[in-house]
Design a protein around this motif. Sequence first.
Motif, PDB file in Angstrom:
ATOM      1  N   GLY A 143      38.536  46.504  31.599  1.00  0.00           N
ATOM      2  CA  GLY A 143      38.046  46.771  32.714  1.00  0.00           C
ATOM      3  C   GLY A 143      36.316  47.015  32.557  1.00  0.00           C
ATOM      4  O   GLY A 143      35.629  46.808  33.386  1.00  0.00           O
ATOM      5  N   ALA A 151      38.220  50.874  41.927  1.00  0.00           N
ATOM      6  CA  ALA A 151      38.685  49.626  41.904  1.00  0.00           C
ATOM      7  C   ALA A 151      38.241  48.430  41.458  1.00  0.00           C
ATOM      8  O   ALA A 151      39.054  47.530  41.113  1.00  0.00           O
ATOM      9  CB  ALA A 151      38.713  49.455  43.783  1.00  0.00           C
ATOM     10  N   LEU A 152      37.195  48.466  41.317  1.00  0.00           N
ATOM     11  CA  LEU A 152      36.444  47.240  40.594  1.00  0.00           C
ATOM     12  C   LEU A 152      37.015  47.086  39.129  1.00  0.00           C
ATOM     13  O   LEU A 152      37.618  45.944  38.608  1.00  0.00           O
ATOM     14  CB  LEU A 152      35.080  47.312  40.507  1.00  0.00           C
ATOM     15  N   TYR A 153      36.913  48.463  38.437  1.00  0.00           N
ATOM     16  CA  TYR A 153      37.432  48.515  36.994  1.00  0.00           C
ATOM     17  C   TYR A 153      38.897  48.150  36.771  1.00  0.00           C
ATOM     18  O   TYR A 153      39.383  47.011  36.042  1.00  0.00           O
ATOM     19  CB  TYR A 153      37.539  49.902  36.684  1.00  0.00           C
ATOM     20  N   ASN A 154      39.744  48.588  37.915  1.00  0.00           N
ATOM     21  CA  ASN A 154      41.177  48.159  37.772  1.00  0.00           C
ATOM     22  C   ASN A 154      41.419  46.661  38.041  1.00  0.00           C
ATOM     23  O   ASN A 154      42.124  45.964  37.449  1.00  0.00           O
ATOM     24  CB  ASN A 154      41.990  48.944  38.989  1.00  0.00           C
ATOM     25  N   ARG A 155      40.823  46.259  39.045  1.00  0.00           N
ATOM     26  CA  ARG A 155      40.998  44.812  39.177  1.00  0.00           C
ATOM     27  C   ARG A 155      40.432  43.785  38.128  1.00  0.00           C
ATOM     28  O   ARG A 155      41.156  43.095  37.632  1.00  0.00           O
ATOM     29  CB  ARG A 155      39.840  44.369  40.404  1.00  0.00           C
ATOM     30  N   VAL A 156      39.411  44.239  37.543  1.00  0.00           N
ATOM     31  CA  VAL A 156      38.809  43.510  36.198  1.00  0.00           C
ATOM     32  C   VAL A 156      39.923  43.544  35.166  1.00  0.00           C
ATOM     33  O   VAL A 156      40.155  42.678  34.382  1.00  0.00           O
ATOM     34  CB  VAL A 156      37.445  43.747  35.678  1.00  0.00           C
ATOM     35  N   ARG A 157      40.504  44.762  34.865  1.00  0.00           N
ATOM     36  CA  ARG A 157      41.441  45.160  33.850  1.00  0.00           C
ATOM     37  C   ARG A 157      42.638  44.354  34.114  1.00  0.00           C
ATOM     38  O   ARG A 157      43.093  43.844  33.050  1.00  0.00           O
ATOM     39  CB  ARG A 157      41.554  46.440  34.034  1.00  0.00           C
ATOM     40  N   GLU A 158      43.015  44.140  35.392  1.00  0.00           N
ATOM     41  CA  GLU A 158      44.481  43.412  35.561  1.00  0.00           C
ATOM     42  C   GLU A 158      44.279  42.008  35.346  1.00  0.00           C
ATOM     43  O   GLU A 158      45.015  41.268  34.905  1.00  0.00           O
ATOM     44  CB  GLU A 158      44.678  43.776  36.951  1.00  0.00           C
ATOM     45  N   GLN A 159      42.801  41.223  35.868  1.00  0.00           N
ATOM     46  CA  GLN A 159      43.012  40.142  35.483  1.00  0.00           C
ATOM     47  C   GLN A 159      42.245  39.681  34.094  1.00  0.00           C
ATOM     48  O   GLN A 159      42.837  38.489  33.503  1.00  0.00           O
ATOM     49  CB  GLN A 159      41.571  39.559  36.412  1.00  0.00           C
ATOM     50  N   LYS A 160      41.541  40.439  33.497  1.00  0.00           N
ATOM     51  CA  LYS A 160      41.041  40.047  31.950  1.00  0.00           C
ATOM     52  C   LYS A 160      41.685  40.955  30.983  1.00  0.00           C
ATOM     53  O   LYS A 160      41.412  40.477  29.771  1.00  0.00           O
ATOM     54  CB  LYS A 160      39.444  40.041  31.997  1.00  0.00           C
TER      55      LYS A 160
END
Length: 245
Positions: free
Chosen positions: A195, A183-192
């Motif tokens: 990931g 979940a952390l990886y996906n959230r960062v990937r989507e934002q930046k």
Amino acid sequence: MKADPAVQRRLLDLAEVDAELARLDYRRRTLPEVAEIAEAEKAARAKKDAQVAVATQLGDLDREVTRQEKEIDQVRARVERDDKLLQGGTVAAKQMTDLEHEIDTLHRRQAALEDDLLELMERREALQMDAQHAEAELAKAEAAVADATTRRDEAFADLETQEARAKATRNAMLPAFPEPLLALYNRVREQKGTGAALLRSRRCGACRLELDRVVISQIKAAAADDVVRCEECGAVLVRTAESGL
């Protein structure tokens, strides 16, 4: 957050697959054939407009030719009628003179109409050549659209095959990651956009910035299973022997 170091390292494989998917998506959106089709369709519309304009002129001219031919036929019919009256010998001398004058006038009118008709036919011949040229140009433009469309569709099909393969690989990898880490990886990937990245020689592999000594010291002091992140871009930093810690 904690995660097995081996699992964290596998994030790099996932990030590479996601990077490949991003590259494929970019290629899809920037295919040169897409812009080529737009230009070719624009050219085809212009050629179609030109072809319609010439066809309209030719149609108008055909109607004028028909009208002119009909008028010539009417004049000829009147000449024939007057000739019959003259040849019949049943008209008075005064009427005969009037008929002869009328026939002479009708002949001059017929000659003028036939000259006009000849000019119209010459214009028509020139317009027919223009129409043939316009049709040929339109056919070429439409062929260019069809060719570019075929090449675009082939490129899309190839990209879809590659995307399907990459997505299948990604889906096969997902069960290996704990839900919080994923979940952390996906959230960062989507934002930046990225990931996770390798920490190499004290530099973040995502944003390419070198971390300062304080941050490096903190990372060095962290446990092997601690999930550490880049303070600049938020990407999960995967530590290996290349990290320079």
